[in-house]
Design a protein around this motif. Structure first.
Motif, PDB file in Angstrom:
ATOM      1  N   ALA B 176       0.847  -1.202   0.000  1.00  0.00           N
ATOM      2  CA  ALA B 176       0.000   0.000   0.000  1.00  0.00           C
ATOM      3  C   ALA B 176       0.881   1.250   0.000  1.00  0.00           C
ATOM      4  O   ALA B 176       0.621   2.206  -0.738  1.00  0.00           O
ATOM      5  CB  ALA B 176      -0.933  -0.008   1.199  1.00  0.00           C
ATOM      6  N   ALA B 177       1.941   1.200   0.787  1.00  0.00           N
ATOM      7  CA  ALA B 177       2.841   2.355   0.860  1.00  0.00           C
ATOM      8  C   ALA B 177       3.512   2.601  -0.488  1.00  0.00           C
ATOM      9  O   ALA B 177       3.861   3.736  -0.824  1.00  0.00           O
ATOM     10  CB  ALA B 177       3.887   2.124   1.941  1.00  0.00           C
ATOM     11  N   GLN B 178       3.665   1.543  -1.269  1.00  0.00           N
ATOM     12  CA  GLN B 178       4.299   1.685  -2.585  1.00  0.00           C
ATOM     13  C   GLN B 178       3.299   2.082  -3.672  1.00  0.00           C
ATOM     14  O   GLN B 178       3.654   2.168  -4.843  1.00  0.00           O
ATOM     15  CB  GLN B 178       4.989   0.376  -2.980  1.00  0.00           C
ATOM     16  N   GLY B 179       2.012   2.247  -3.292  1.00  0.00           N
ATOM     17  CA  GLY B 179       1.042   2.753  -4.266  1.00  0.00           C
ATOM     18  C   GLY B 179      -0.039   1.785  -4.699  1.00  0.00           C
ATOM     19  O   GLY B 179      -0.920   2.138  -5.484  1.00  0.00           O
ATOM     20  N   THR B 180       0.017   0.522  -4.220  1.00  0.00           N
ATOM     21  CA  THR B 180      -1.006  -0.452  -4.609  1.00  0.00           C
ATOM     22  C   THR B 180      -2.336  -0.137  -3.909  1.00  0.00           C
ATOM     23  O   THR B 180      -2.334   0.291  -2.762  1.00  0.00           O
ATOM     24  CB  THR B 180      -0.559  -1.869  -4.195  1.00  0.00           C
ATOM     25  N   ALA B 181      -3.430  -0.359  -4.609  1.00  0.00           N
ATOM     26  CA  ALA B 181      -4.747  -0.278  -3.977  1.00  0.00           C
ATOM     27  C   ALA B 181      -5.132  -1.689  -3.575  1.00  0.00           C
ATOM     28  O   ALA B 181      -5.352  -2.533  -4.439  1.00  0.00           O
ATOM     29  CB  ALA B 181      -5.769   0.293  -4.954  1.00  0.00           C
ATOM     30  N   LEU B 182      -5.164  -1.958  -2.257  1.00  0.00           N
ATOM     31  CA  LEU B 182      -5.491  -3.309  -1.793  1.00  0.00           C
ATOM     32  C   LEU B 182      -6.881  -3.352  -1.185  1.00  0.00           C
ATOM     33  O   LEU B 182      -7.250  -2.473  -0.403  1.00  0.00           O
ATOM     34  CB  LEU B 182      -4.504  -3.765  -0.705  1.00  0.00           C
TER      35      LEU B 182
END
Ligand SMILES: Nc1ncnc2c1ncn2[C@@H]1O[C@H](COP(=O)(O)OP(=O)(O)OP(=O)(O)O)[C@@H](O)[C@H]1O
Ligand SMILES: [Mg+2]
Lengths: 244, 237
Positions: B176-182
């Motif tokens: 999530a911190a790297q930009g993924t939408a989980l």
């Protein structure tokens, strides 16, 4: 697209190879049946001469029909098909991969049964062996495509296996294996004109007894070959991306 | 496109029953959203809609601005179904390599996904000889392949021990911190605590859409289990 097609073919073949018993049955059963026919009719060698070549066309059709329908049924029930459909890969690469894998399995199967029949059982083939192999390959793809298509209508493995007596055995009766097609009741004879297996069996029989590539053989080849994309298209229709 | 997932007025019928009834929410990139609710409330159905494998009777579902299930949307999503969807007769690595090729991910992506779920030692074992939790991790690893922008994980930590669960939730936070939408569904409330935002479903409706702390404050409770029960009781219709 070459990547996904080759990867699917490799994956399907790996599954077959991991299942040692299935691989062995696939390779050995046709030769055993061929040997049975040869010696069951040992007093009437003309029966083996007539039926032997037809069987070369029928084995790949039947075996690939069953294996493909069970493989696709498992793919559906395990959720792997849905997983593939959720990804970017096209349906074509899945079907293409199946076709490559089953084509390769068929070549191995035909090589064994043809070797045993020609050299072990003295089966007579006057025409080109390569044409026999070509017919066997086309039959295998036809069986595969029909199996993939019909598997969509089976909810369980029990049902899928029932499709063998329901869809394949009638074609055996009508394709000219047991009774020449011109001796059947007219209605059945006409029906058999619409079954692709009839052309496959006719074609292989013709190849066995003529050394030249006649127009009739061409017709048989073209009819069988033309049915494959139709059956594959029907199979592709059953691969729905979205379920209920 | 900031909102990677857009769901609006979603309605789904399954076997003649309305199982999702007018749900709407957006999920931005770089976020960790928990989908919680009782069994049968529609969590898996909503995920299937976003993954593009479920027909819906109404509303819209978009991924990265594209219709869910369209070719472009499919390229953005990694989806772990609730039931492990893997080839039992292949090894761990064979499974991963196959799915990687199908989505255009190379060999380094395969090793990375295997490491992320700590299955390095099992890579050349046949999946049917693995434990239930190991099989579930193979299925998770397939979803992680190629670091997709949208990750839909349907109960990814069921059957795993506390250490592995801890590892995985740390991985989810990192992604999530790297930009993924989980979007992660779960039954376990102390796991839900780790999400920035919770979507609480019941009978196919969205009962709450709030951060865990806000949910507790709103219901005057100190733990999520009680908050969950309080919301379900007070919003009973
Ligand atoms: N394959 C199916 N066919 C028909 N109805 C289904 C199917 N799967 C689920 N349903 C129904 O849809 C509704 C929602 O199910 P869903 O699987 O989305 O719930 P869930 O919240 O994921 O439950 P769980 O926590 O038990 O996984 C349920 O009422 C269920 O009975
Ligand atoms: Mg579920």
């Amino acid at each position: 697209m070459a990547g996904p097609v080759a990867a699917t073919a490799r994956r399907v073949l790996l599954q077959l190879l991991h299942d040692r018993r299935t691989s062995a049955l696939l390779l050995v059963v046709p030769s055993v049946l061929m040997t049975l026919v040869r010696y069951a009719f040992t007093k009437q060698p003309q029966v083996f001469e007539g039926v032997g070549p037809m069987l070369l066309a029928l084995f790949p059709f039947t075996v690939m029909f069953v294996v493909a329908s069970v493989a696709m049924l498992r793919e559906r029930s395990s959720g792997t098909l849905e997983r593939l459909m959720a990804g970017p890969a096209g349906k074509g690469s899945l079907l293409g991969g199946y076709a490559l894998a089953f084509g390769a399995a068929t070549l191995a199967q035909v090589a064994v049964v043809l070797g045993v029949s020609l050299w072990g059982l003295s089966l007579r083939v006057d025409g080109s062996i390569w044409l026999v192999v070509l017919f066997a390959l086309l039959d295998a793809w036809l069986g595969m495509a029909l199996g993939l298509f019909l598997s969509a209508f089976a909810k369980t493995e029990f049902q899928a296996v029932q499709f063998l007596p329901a869809f394949v055995l009638p074609q055996f009766l009508l394709c000219g294996l047991l009774v020449p097609r011109d001796q059947m009741a007219v209605a059945l004879r006409l029906l058999s004109d619409f079954l692709p297996l009839s052309y496959a069996v006719d074609g292989v029989s013709r190849v066995a007894y003529t050394t030249t590539l006649t127009g009739a053989i061409w017709t048989d080849l073209v009819v069988v070959a033309a049915c494959i994309p139709v059956a594959l298209a029907l199979g592709a229709l059953t691969l729905q991306r979205k379920g209920e | 496109m900031d909102n990677l997932i857009q769901v609006g007025g979603l309605v789904v019928d399954r076997s003649g029953q309305r199982v999702v009834d007018g749900i709407g929410f957006d999920v931005p990139s770089g976020s960790l959203t928990g989908l919680i609710g009782p069994s049968g409330s529609g969590k898996s159905t909503v995920m299937r809609c976003i993954a593009g494998v479920q027909k819906h009777a109404g509303g819209l579902v978009k991924v990265g601005g594209y219709e869910a299930g369209s070719r472009m949307a499919r390229g953005l999503v990694g989806y772990q179904p609730q039931r492990p969807a893997v080839y039992l007769d292949l090894t761990v690595r064979e499974n991963l390599s196959y799915f990687a090729t199908m989505i255009g991910v190379g060999a380094s992506g395969v090793s990375e996904a295997i490491d992320r779920v700590s299955l390095g030692g099992e890579a050349s074992r046949c999946v049917e000889r693995l434990s239930g939790g190991q099989v579930a991790r193979v299925s998770l690893a397939i979803a992680l392949l190629g670091s997709p922008s949208v990750l839909l994980l349907d109960e990814p930590t069921v059957g795993l021990d506390p250490v592995l669960r801890e590892d995985l939730w740390r991985l989810f936070a990192t992604l999530a911190a790297q930009g993924t939408a989980l979007v992660v569904s779960s039954h376990v409330m102390d796991e839900a605590e780790r999400c920035e935002r919770l979507l609480l479903l019941r009978d196919g409706r969205l009962l709450a859409d709030a951060a865990p702390s806000a949910l507790k404050a709103e219901t005057g409770t100190t733990d999520l289990d009680s908050a969950f029960l309080a919301v379900i009781r007070t919003r009973r219709v």
